[in-house]
Motif scaffolding. Structure first.
Motif, mmCIF file in Angstrom:
data_model
loop_
_atom_site.group_PDB
_atom_site.id
_atom_site.type_symbol
_atom_site.label_atom_id
_atom_site.label_comp_id
_atom_site.label_asym_id
_atom_site.label_seq_id
_atom_site.Cartn_x
_atom_site.Cartn_y
_atom_site.Cartn_z
ATOM 1 N N GLU A 83 0.831 -1.209 0.000
ATOM 2 C CA GLU A 83 0.000 0.000 0.000
ATOM 3 C C GLU A 83 0.866 1.260 0.000
ATOM 4 O OE1 GLU A 83 -3.291 0.776 -0.303
ATOM 5 O OE2 GLU A 83 -3.529 -1.326 -0.808
ATOM 6 N N ASN A 85 3.918 1.753 -1.364
ATOM 7 C CA ASN A 85 4.610 2.056 -2.624
ATOM 8 C C ASN A 85 3.755 1.704 -3.848
ATOM 9 O OD1 ASN A 85 4.703 -0.705 -2.776
ATOM 10 N ND2 ASN A 85 6.929 -0.879 -2.617
ATOM 11 N N LYS A 86 2.475 1.555 -3.656
ATOM 12 C CA LYS A 86 1.552 1.121 -4.697
ATOM 13 C C LYS A 86 1.655 1.973 -5.954
ATOM 14 C CE LYS A 86 -3.337 0.175 -5.377
ATOM 15 N NZ LYS A 86 -4.646 0.189 -4.762
ATOM 16 N N GLU A 87 1.705 3.277 -5.807
ATOM 17 C CA GLU A 87 1.713 4.164 -6.967
ATOM 18 C C GLU A 87 3.026 4.059 -7.738
ATOM 19 O OE1 GLU A 87 1.429 8.866 -7.779
ATOM 20 O OE2 GLU A 87 0.040 8.069 -6.297
ATOM 21 N N VAL A 88 4.160 4.096 -7.035
ATOM 22 C CA VAL A 88 5.471 4.058 -7.688
ATOM 23 C C VAL A 88 5.729 2.685 -8.315
ATOM 24 C CG1 VAL A 88 7.967 4.220 -7.289
ATOM 25 C CG2 VAL A 88 6.437 5.824 -6.162
ATOM 26 N N GLY A 90 3.558 0.345 -8.982
ATOM 27 C CA GLY A 90 2.544 0.086 -10.009
ATOM 28 C C GLY A 90 2.936 0.699 -11.343
ATOM 29 N N LYS A 91 3.453 1.921 -11.308
ATOM 30 C CA LYS A 91 3.895 2.590 -12.527
ATOM 31 C C LYS A 91 5.095 1.851 -13.137
ATOM 32 C CE LYS A 91 3.716 7.174 -14.017
ATOM 33 N NZ LYS A 91 3.612 8.546 -13.704
ATOM 34 N N GLN A 94 3.919 -1.281 -14.769
ATOM 35 C CA GLN A 94 3.234 -0.983 -16.028
ATOM 36 C C GLN A 94 4.267 -0.772 -17.138
ATOM 37 O OE1 GLN A 94 0.653 2.439 -15.819
ATOM 38 N NE2 GLN A 94 -0.292 1.990 -17.791
#
Length: 197
Positions: A83, A85-88, A90-91, A94
């Motif tokens: 939760e 580091n989800k954004e970093v 996740g990017k 991707q």
């Protein structure tokens, strides 16, 4: 009436002569597999094709290894997803997924191009060899007075041979005409096709 009988005998004589001439047509056979196996040009062409195929496969294997490394790195990165580091992460996942997908497409394109390149090279190398063989076969057949020559090669599936029982094997003579050693090759068929009745 006498003219009719004479015409009948002349026609019967012509028919008999034609049948005797047809019965004397000579048949021959050869093994193109054996000739190709001993023909220096064919050996060189096959070696060139094998070298090209190995080079292309090595390039593809290198790309596959790169794909596997990136895929494993993405799997390892995915295990660190939380939760916090989800954004970093996740990017990053991707981006890694897109790179892996692009690399997969490049591998498929490389395989397609490799197949095309090998087929193109084969199309460049073998027509002159086939023409040389055809010329030699034709010359030997004419020298021997053969009306027909059949190919008994296994690779041809015996599809140019409907019936074979005897005949003159001109494989050695064609090889001699091409300047090839007359030692038998291992590609000679073990059996002849069944007689058709």
């Amino acid at each position: 009436m006498r003219k009719l009988i004479n015409v009948f005998f002349v026609a019967a004589g012509l028919l008999l002569t034609a049948n005797v001439a047809n019965a004397q047509q000579k048949l021959g056979h050869l093994s193109s597999d054996e000739i190709y196996a001993n023909m220096p040009e064919a050996k060189a062409a096959q070696a060139t094709l094998e070298t090209l195929a190995k080079t292309k496969q090595a390039e593809i294997d290198k790309m596959i290894a790169e794909y596997q490394v990136k895929y494993k790195a993405a799997q390892d990165k995915e295990k660190t997803l939380s939760e916090a580091n989800k954004e970093v992460v996740g990017k990053e996942l991707q981006i890694a997924g897109q790179e892996i997908q692009d690399l997969g497409k490049r591998i498929e394109d490389a395989r397609t191009k490799a197949t095309t390149d090998v087929q193109t090279k084969q199309g460049e190398l073998f027509p002159p060899i086939n023409q040389k063989l055809a010329t030699a076969m034709s010359a030997v057949a004419k020298e021997k007075g053969l009306a027909y020559v059949f190919d008994t090669s296994v690779s041809q599936g015996f599809n140019s041979l409907v019936y074979f029982d005897g005949g003159e094997d001109i494989t050695a003579a064609v090889k001699t005409k091409l300047g090839i050693s007359n030692t038998p090759a291992a590609t000679k068929p073990a059996t002849t096709p069944a007689k058709k009745n």
